[in-house]
Design a protein around this motif. Structure first.
Motif, PDB file in Angstrom:
ATOM      1  N   GLU A 189      -4.861 -20.330 -65.140  1.00 24.80           N
ATOM      2  CA  GLU A 189      -5.456 -20.890 -63.932  1.00 24.80           C
ATOM      3  C   GLU A 189      -5.354 -19.901 -62.774  1.00 24.80           C
ATOM      4  OE1 GLU A 189      -3.571 -24.613 -63.208  1.00 24.80           O
ATOM      5  OE2 GLU A 189      -4.384 -25.572 -65.008  1.00 24.80           O
ATOM      6  N   ILE A 190      -4.206 -19.240 -62.653  1.00 21.57           N
ATOM      7  CA  ILE A 190      -4.028 -18.249 -61.601  1.00 21.57           C
ATOM      8  C   ILE A 190      -4.990 -17.085 -61.806  1.00 21.57           C
ATOM      9  CG2 ILE A 190      -2.415 -16.567 -60.635  1.00 21.57           C
ATOM     10  CD1 ILE A 190      -0.168 -18.531 -61.178  1.00 21.57           C
ATOM     11  N   GLU A 191      -5.160 -16.645 -63.067  1.00 23.57           N
ATOM     12  CA  GLU A 191      -6.075 -15.544 -63.358  1.00 23.57           C
ATOM     13  C   GLU A 191      -7.506 -15.899 -62.951  1.00 23.57           C
ATOM     14  OE1 GLU A 191      -5.681 -12.439 -64.615  1.00 23.57           O
ATOM     15  OE2 GLU A 191      -3.521 -12.731 -64.379  1.00 23.57           O
ATOM     16  N   VAL A 192      -7.913 -17.149 -63.231  1.00 27.75           N
ATOM     17  CA  VAL A 192      -9.262 -17.579 -62.866  1.00 27.75           C
ATOM     18  C   VAL A 192      -9.435 -17.578 -61.349  1.00 27.75           C
ATOM     19  CG1 VAL A 192     -10.863 -19.525 -62.888  1.00 27.75           C
ATOM     20  CG2 VAL A 192      -9.621 -18.924 -64.964  1.00 27.75           C
ATOM     21  N   LEU A 193      -8.425 -18.081 -60.635  1.00 25.16           N
ATOM     22  CA  LEU A 193      -8.504 -18.145 -59.181  1.00 25.16           C
ATOM     23  C   LEU A 193      -8.547 -16.756 -58.544  1.00 25.16           C
ATOM     24  CD1 LEU A 193      -5.984 -21.067 -58.481  1.00 25.16           C
ATOM     25  CD2 LEU A 193      -8.471 -21.151 -58.309  1.00 25.16           C
ATOM     26  N   LEU A 194      -7.857 -15.799 -59.180  1.00 26.06           N
ATOM     27  CA  LEU A 194      -7.755 -14.461 -58.598  1.00 26.06           C
ATOM     28  C   LEU A 194      -8.820 -13.492 -59.099  1.00 26.06           C
ATOM     29  CD1 LEU A 194      -3.884 -13.865 -58.610  1.00 26.06           C
ATOM     30  CD2 LEU A 194      -5.343 -14.385 -56.655  1.00 26.06           C
ATOM     31  N   SER A 195      -9.589 -13.893 -60.107  1.00 23.59           N
ATOM     32  CA  SER A 195     -10.543 -12.958 -60.709  1.00 23.59           C
ATOM     33  C   SER A 195     -11.570 -12.463 -59.685  1.00 23.59           C
ATOM     34  CB  SER A 195     -11.253 -13.622 -61.891  1.00 23.59           C
ATOM     35  OG  SER A 195     -11.938 -14.801 -61.477  1.00 23.59           O
ATOM     36  N   ALA A 196     -12.066 -13.374 -58.831  1.00 20.99           N
ATOM     37  CA  ALA A 196     -13.040 -12.971 -57.815  1.00 20.99           C
ATOM     38  C   ALA A 196     -12.400 -12.033 -56.799  1.00 20.99           C
ATOM     39  CB  ALA A 196     -13.601 -14.206 -57.117  1.00 20.99           C
ATOM     40  N   ARG A 197     -11.165 -12.309 -56.410  1.00 25.65           N
ATOM     41  CA  ARG A 197     -10.476 -11.451 -55.447  1.00 25.65           C
ATOM     42  C   ARG A 197     -10.212 -10.072 -56.034  1.00 25.65           C
ATOM     43  NH1 ARG A 197     -12.418 -14.583 -52.949  1.00 25.65           N
ATOM     44  NH2 ARG A 197     -11.565 -16.211 -51.589  1.00 25.65           N
ATOM     45  N   ARG A 198      -9.906 -10.014 -57.311  1.00 26.96           N
ATOM     46  CA  ARG A 198      -9.676  -8.717 -57.945  1.00 26.96           C
ATOM     47  C   ARG A 198     -10.961  -7.905 -58.001  1.00 26.96           C
ATOM     48  NH1 ARG A 198      -5.724 -11.289 -62.194  1.00 26.96           N
ATOM     49  NH2 ARG A 198      -3.715 -10.851 -61.187  1.00 26.96           N
ATOM     50  N   TYR A 243      -5.574   5.519 -47.406  1.00 30.69           N
ATOM     51  CA  TYR A 243      -6.351   4.917 -48.487  1.00 30.69           C
ATOM     52  C   TYR A 243      -5.449   4.545 -49.668  1.00 30.69           C
ATOM     53  CZ  TYR A 243      -9.532   4.634 -52.469  1.00 30.69           C
ATOM     54  OH  TYR A 243     -10.186   4.219 -53.604  1.00 30.69           O
ATOM     55  N   ALA A 244      -4.566   5.451 -50.063  1.00 27.17           N
ATOM     56  CA  ALA A 244      -3.668   5.181 -51.193  1.00 27.17           C
ATOM     57  C   ALA A 244      -2.757   4.002 -50.880  1.00 27.17           C
ATOM     58  CB  ALA A 244      -2.845   6.426 -51.509  1.00 27.17           C
ATOM     59  N   GLY A 245      -2.260   3.933 -49.651  1.00 27.01           N
ATOM     60  CA  GLY A 245      -1.410   2.803 -49.265  1.00 27.01           C
ATOM     61  C   GLY A 245      -2.157   1.490 -49.301  1.00 27.01           C
ATOM     62  N   ALA A 246      -3.425   1.499 -48.846  1.00 22.48           N
ATOM     63  CA  ALA A 246      -4.230   0.276 -48.858  1.00 22.48           C
ATOM     64  C   ALA A 246      -4.506  -0.194 -50.285  1.00 22.48           C
ATOM     65  CB  ALA A 246      -5.550   0.520 -48.116  1.00 22.48           C
ATOM     66  N   VAL A 247      -4.800   0.761 -51.183  1.00 24.11           N
ATOM     67  CA  VAL A 247      -5.051   0.409 -52.587  1.00 24.11           C
ATOM     68  C   VAL A 247      -3.791  -0.180 -53.220  1.00 24.11           C
ATOM     69  CG1 VAL A 247      -5.550   1.354 -54.873  1.00 24.11           C
ATOM     70  CG2 VAL A 247      -6.895   2.083 -52.901  1.00 24.11           C
ATOM     71  N   PHE A 248      -2.658   0.437 -52.947  1.00 27.02           N
ATOM     72  CA  PHE A 248      -1.395  -0.044 -53.517  1.00 27.02           C
ATOM     73  C   PHE A 248      -1.067  -1.442 -52.990  1.00 27.02           C
ATOM     74  CE2 PHE A 248       3.267  -0.384 -53.383  1.00 27.02           C
ATOM     75  CZ  PHE A 248       3.567  -0.166 -54.722  1.00 27.02           C
ATOM     76  N   LEU A 249      -1.238  -1.660 -51.687  1.00 30.05           N
ATOM     77  CA  LEU A 249      -0.931  -2.952 -51.088  1.00 30.05           C
ATOM     78  C   LEU A 249      -1.860  -4.042 -51.602  1.00 30.05           C
ATOM     79  CD1 LEU A 249       0.729  -4.573 -49.042  1.00 30.05           C
ATOM     80  CD2 LEU A 249      -0.919  -3.887 -47.284  1.00 30.05           C
ATOM     81  N   SER A 250      -3.155  -3.741 -51.715  1.00 34.38           N
ATOM     82  CA  SER A 250      -4.106  -4.745 -52.212  1.00 34.38           C
ATOM     83  C   SER A 250      -3.805  -5.114 -53.659  1.00 34.38           C
ATOM     84  CB  SER A 250      -5.537  -4.227 -52.088  1.00 34.38           C
ATOM     85  OG  SER A 250      -5.740  -3.067 -52.903  1.00 34.38           O
ATOM     86  N   GLY A 251      -3.350  -4.118 -54.436  1.00 32.41           N
ATOM     87  CA  GLY A 251      -2.976  -4.410 -55.823  1.00 32.41           C
ATOM     88  C   GLY A 251      -1.788  -5.346 -55.903  1.00 32.41           C
ATOM     89  N   LYS A 252      -0.811  -5.172 -55.012  1.00 32.99           N
ATOM     90  CA  LYS A 252       0.347  -6.057 -54.992  1.00 32.99           C
ATOM     91  C   LYS A 252      -0.038  -7.472 -54.570  1.00 32.99           C
ATOM     92  CE  LYS A 252       3.586  -3.168 -56.180  1.00 32.99           C
ATOM     93  NZ  LYS A 252       4.354  -3.342 -57.453  1.00 32.99           N
ATOM     94  N   ILE A 253      -0.995  -7.582 -53.637  1.00 38.35           N
ATOM     95  CA  ILE A 253      -1.397  -8.902 -53.141  1.00 38.35           C
ATOM     96  C   ILE A 253      -2.025  -9.757 -54.242  1.00 38.35           C
ATOM     97  CG2 ILE A 253      -2.999 -10.080 -51.584  1.00 38.35           C
ATOM     98  CD1 ILE A 253      -2.507  -7.845 -49.579  1.00 38.35           C
ATOM     99  N   VAL A 254      -2.889  -9.152 -55.067  1.00 37.38           N
ATOM    100  CA  VAL A 254      -3.603  -9.919 -56.103  1.00 37.38           C
ATOM    101  C   VAL A 254      -2.835  -9.976 -57.419  1.00 37.38           C
ATOM    102  CG1 VAL A 254      -5.844  -9.405 -55.102  1.00 37.38           C
ATOM    103  CG2 VAL A 254      -4.910  -7.897 -56.864  1.00 37.38           C
ATOM    104  N   ASN A 255      -1.637  -9.406 -57.453  1.00 38.78           N
ATOM    105  CA  ASN A 255      -0.841  -9.433 -58.681  1.00 38.78           C
ATOM    106  C   ASN A 255       0.247 -10.494 -58.543  1.00 38.78           C
ATOM    107  OD1 ASN A 255       0.314  -8.793 -61.154  1.00 38.78           O
ATOM    108  ND2 ASN A 255       1.628  -7.205 -60.252  1.00 38.78           N
ATOM    109  N   ILE A 256      -0.084 -11.707 -58.941  1.00 43.96           N
ATOM    110  CA  ILE A 256       0.838 -12.839 -58.849  1.00 43.96           C
ATOM    111  C   ILE A 256       1.358 -13.147 -60.238  1.00 43.96           C
ATOM    112  CG2 ILE A 256       1.081 -15.270 -58.238  1.00 43.96           C
ATOM    113  CD1 ILE A 256      -1.089 -14.880 -56.172  1.00 43.96           C
ATOM    114  N   GLN A 257       2.682 -13.243 -60.357  1.00 43.64           N
ATOM    115  CA  GLN A 257       3.299 -13.554 -61.632  1.00 43.64           C
ATOM    116  C   GLN A 257       4.167 -14.800 -61.488  1.00 43.64           C
ATOM    117  OE1 GLN A 257       5.039 -10.172 -63.792  1.00 43.64           O
ATOM    118  NE2 GLN A 257       4.212  -8.836 -62.205  1.00 43.64           N
TER     119      GLN A 257
END
Length: 258
Positions: A189-198, A243-257
């Motif tokens: 369910e989390i993957e479905v909710l986050l797929s658009a954001r990813r 740019y690298a910091g923004a990419v890293f931060l956005s990856g952490k935001i959409v990576n929910i476990q």
């Protein structure tokens, strides 16, 4: 026999890091990292001499991709293990002994996932281990340790306690399967909710390159002042770091476990 078994299992797993990355996947993300470094050096510096200085970003990218693939294989292992213990519980309920229930569960998983699947490789190793008088509980726990899946390790501990103290194995296995199923469904369910954001994240990661390419193509020489001089190199390095910091931060935001 056991040495041959260990070699067979080690084709897919590395015992010192949990769930291993397949060779083809490791080669793929290494090539992706090389292409990414080439792209960064051309867009931010217009020079291949920048490649050695971008090597830290290459190793950071490879590390993050390795973590991503490791989590992916852990989830895949957990899902297959859930189906396997459901089949195991059904076999025990049908009157099979524990050892024969594992053998029948292996046949069921072979039909469901194929002989080369993660769960079939592990169950095959357990069946071979049982034939060599190894302890089933220890093999289950070793499977959980190698896979890095917490659910499998916990199941192995509960299974060992139930078998040692004479508990109802069928009921315990069914409860464990229900718990794992709930967790897997929640993750889906989390993957479905986050797929658009990813997807949005991936698009936004490429936007700076699109802007640079468009302006460079339509206004030749517009960015020349930023290349091949010290002030320009410093400015572009600051932009690359942002740019690298923004990419890293956005990856952490959409990576929910969970």
């Amino acid at each position: 026999m056991m040495e041959s078994l260990k070699r067979r299992v080690s084709v897919f797993y590395r015992n010192d890091m949990g769930l291993a990355i397949r060779r083809k996947d490791r080669l793929r993300y290494m090539l992706e990292g090389c292409l990414l470094m080439l792209l960064l050096s051309l867009f931010f510096y217009r020079s291949l001499w920048a490649l050695p200085f971008l090597s830290p970003l290459y190793f950071l990218y490879c590390r993050e991709r390795k973590k991503f693939l490791k989590r992916k294989y852990e989830r895949e292992t957990t899902m297959q293990f859930k189906d396997a213990i459901l089949a195991l519980a059904a076999n025990l309920r049908s009157g099979y002994s524990v050892e024969n229930a594992f053998k029948q569960a292996y046949r069921d998983m072979e039909l469901l996932y194929g002989r080369e699947s993660i769960i079939c490789r592990e169950f095959y190793s357990m069946i071979m281990g049982l034939g060599n008088n190894l302890i089933l509980e220890e093999m289950l726990y070793e499977f959980g340790r190698r896979s890095g899946a917490e659910d499998i390790r916990e199941f192995a501990e509960v299974f060992a306690a139930a078998k040692r103290n004479g508990g109802n194995l069928t009921e315990i296995i069914e409860r464990s399967a229900a718990i794992i199923s709930d967790k897997v469904e929640t993750e889906k369910e989390i993957e479905v909710l986050l797929s658009a954001r990813r997807m949005e994240q991936k698009i936004m990661n490429m936007v700076p390159f699109g802007i640079l390419f468009y302006i460079s193509a339509t206004s030749a020489g517009y960015f020349d002042i930023l290349y091949h001089n010290i002030p320009g190199i410093l400015i572009m390095t600051a932009c690359l770091g942002t740019y690298a910091g923004a990419v890293f931060l956005s990856g952490k935001i959409v990576n929910i476990q969970i």
